[in-house]
Design a protein around this motif. Sequence first.
Motif, mmCIF file in Angstrom:
data_model
loop_
_atom_site.group_PDB
_atom_site.id
_atom_site.type_symbol
_atom_site.label_atom_id
_atom_site.label_comp_id
_atom_site.label_asym_id
_atom_site.label_seq_id
_atom_site.Cartn_x
_atom_site.Cartn_y
_atom_site.Cartn_z
ATOM 1 N N ASP A 1 -35.698 2.434 -6.803
ATOM 2 C CA ASP A 1 -34.878 1.144 -6.237
ATOM 3 C C ASP A 1 -33.345 1.212 -7.482
ATOM 4 O OD1 ASP A 1 -36.705 1.275 -3.714
ATOM 5 O OD2 ASP A 1 -38.090 0.325 -5.336
ATOM 6 N N LYS A 2 -33.663 1.218 -8.872
ATOM 7 C CA LYS A 2 -33.159 0.416 -9.195
ATOM 8 C C LYS A 2 -32.886 1.655 -10.429
ATOM 9 C CE LYS A 2 -34.347 -3.184 -12.502
ATOM 10 N NZ LYS A 2 -35.018 -3.883 -13.149
ATOM 11 N N GLU B 1 -40.263 0.144 -13.707
ATOM 12 C CA GLU B 1 -39.449 -0.531 -14.199
ATOM 13 C C GLU B 1 -38.456 -0.660 -12.733
ATOM 14 O OE1 GLU B 1 -39.064 -1.234 -17.704
ATOM 15 O OE2 GLU B 1 -36.823 -1.900 -17.811
ATOM 16 N N ALA B 2 -38.394 1.485 -12.907
ATOM 17 C CA ALA B 2 -37.389 1.853 -12.115
ATOM 18 C C ALA B 2 -37.445 1.878 -10.889
ATOM 19 C CB ALA B 2 -37.026 2.968 -12.674
ATOM 20 N N GLU C 1 -34.163 12.169 -13.542
ATOM 21 C CA GLU C 1 -34.385 12.062 -12.387
ATOM 22 C C GLU C 1 -35.440 12.137 -11.604
ATOM 23 O OE1 GLU C 1 -31.159 14.937 -10.900
ATOM 24 O OE2 GLU C 1 -31.714 13.802 -8.706
ATOM 25 N N VAL C 2 -35.792 11.096 -11.406
ATOM 26 C CA VAL C 2 -36.966 11.735 -10.012
ATOM 27 C C VAL C 2 -36.107 12.182 -8.397
ATOM 28 C CG1 VAL C 2 -38.462 9.173 -8.942
ATOM 29 C CG2 VAL C 2 -37.353 8.745 -10.993
ATOM 30 N N THR C 3 -36.700 12.792 -8.774
ATOM 31 C CA THR C 3 -36.646 14.459 -7.107
ATOM 32 C C THR C 3 -37.538 14.645 -6.424
ATOM 33 O OG1 THR C 3 -34.977 15.624 -6.472
ATOM 34 C CG2 THR C 3 -36.030 15.838 -9.117
#
Length: 508
Positions: A253-254, A303-304, A376-378
């Motif tokens: 999200d962030k 947090e992200a 990187e979230v993927t």
Amino acid sequence: MRERWSQHAAAAAGGVIAAGTALAVGYLVAAITGGPWPVDAVGVQVIDWAPGPLKDFAVRELGTADRPLLRLGIGVVLAAAAATASVLGRRRPRVAVGIAFLLGLVGVGFAGFSRSAATGVAERLLPAIVTLVVAVVAMALVVRRPRPRAEQPAGFDRRQFLLTVSALAVVGAGSFATTRVVSFGTSESARTKVRIPRPADPARPLPAGVQADVPGVSSFVTPNNKFYRVDTLLQVPRIDPDQWELRVHGMVDKELRLSFRDLLDRRLVERDVTLTCVSNEVGGPYVGNARWIGVPIADILAEAGVRNGADAVKSTSIDGLTIGTPLAALTDGRDALFAVAMNGEPLPFEHGFPVRMVVPGLYGYVSATKWVVDVEVTRFQDFSAYWTDRGWAAEAPIKTAARIDVPKGFASIKPGPAVAAGVAWAQHRGIRKVEVQVDDGPWQEAELAAEDTVDTWRHWTFRWTATPGNHKLTVRATDADGTTQTDQRTPPRPNGSSGLHNTVVMVE
Ligand SMILES: Nc1nc2c(c(=O)[nH]1)N[C@H]1C(S)=C(S)[C@@H](COP(=O)(O)O)O[C@H]1N2
Ligand SMILES: [Mo]
């Protein structure tokens, strides 16, 4: 004739010195700019291109010795080329300068596209370009024709030649020494300056009795300078922690950008975790146990804000190497860390200073990114990582394993009461049982040392009565899920070796 040969030899030496000077100046520029030294740019590419089995062989048999060897190999080829160029240059100076130019150009080419920590084009190419320029100038000086002088008609001016090569040698040695002293000194002090805050969530003290009381068994905590090292680098990155930044992005999200300070200011936890390399052969040395301090990766991901549908984290180290980790292993409650300290000190440079990942239960190549700068979230289907591109499995939990540390293979011991001891690991599951078999006898339970955590290895001791003759000891472990190691031998590729470790002792 003899005169000619000595002049050839001198010319050859001059060529080698010219090349050495160019590489030394390039080394200095590489240290200043953070760009790749051309020799290493070539070397890293050789590593990346090396066919899997050769690379596996090098990692296994040479360990970290393959790095100096690779540099040496490239150096020998270069020296031979430079010597040849310079000898040819006695008749045709332009040919020598042309060869120097071409070799330099090869360096620039590799620097341009090899994996490297450098991001900007300028810093990436500058060391190689300077090396090229110095190589051309130095070679031109070495092969230059003497000014015609009445008293010396021959085409070789000993005095001029000696002055030239000495001047070059001084420049080369000076650059090399400056690099070692200034740049290594600076990065060394940047590391020593780091103060790791006291962790909010400290590890509990090591339970009594984790260490088997048998001489020769591995130390329960592996000292940093004895800790195995596996990576694909020739030059260990020396990152300035004040410049370091971690970018967290992708399916979040962030997007986050964290400085080293940001990380130290977060909730730090301290945990004991045993790392294992997928390349470890049965009974091999690529396993080590350390006490790490770091920020839970789960905290940062929370947090992200991880979006639905993601199943992987692709992390990238400063040199561009990528590692893919199952998202679940980072968020399922285990102590996956962005680690900043190892055994009570900031991470050693070789082990990822200033920040690396540590994930209990997964082999290093799918989890333990050193010098990490990007996360990187993927999804696994959307990328492939460095090792998976080279035939290793995309997902690789650590296989249960046991190793005999004592007696060493082919040790000779006295008949009578004897002891064997070693380590067993099944990270994040824990070890329930270790058994030893003497020759083809029954499996007998070894005594387990105290458990630290399910994420660490466990020592075991086995007492037996040795009778004269040769005997084979075989060990097998059972993890806390109740699964016993298979006796089926498989090689490390693609997802870790399996099979039982054994050792032969001579009783006399
Ligand atoms: N940047 C980077 N991180 C890396 C690697 C690498 O080649 N480059 N190798 C991985 C592998 S294969 C292992 S087993 C562990 C080893 O960590 P160590 O060298 O600190 O023991 O680091 C992992 N992290
Ligand atoms: Mo590894």
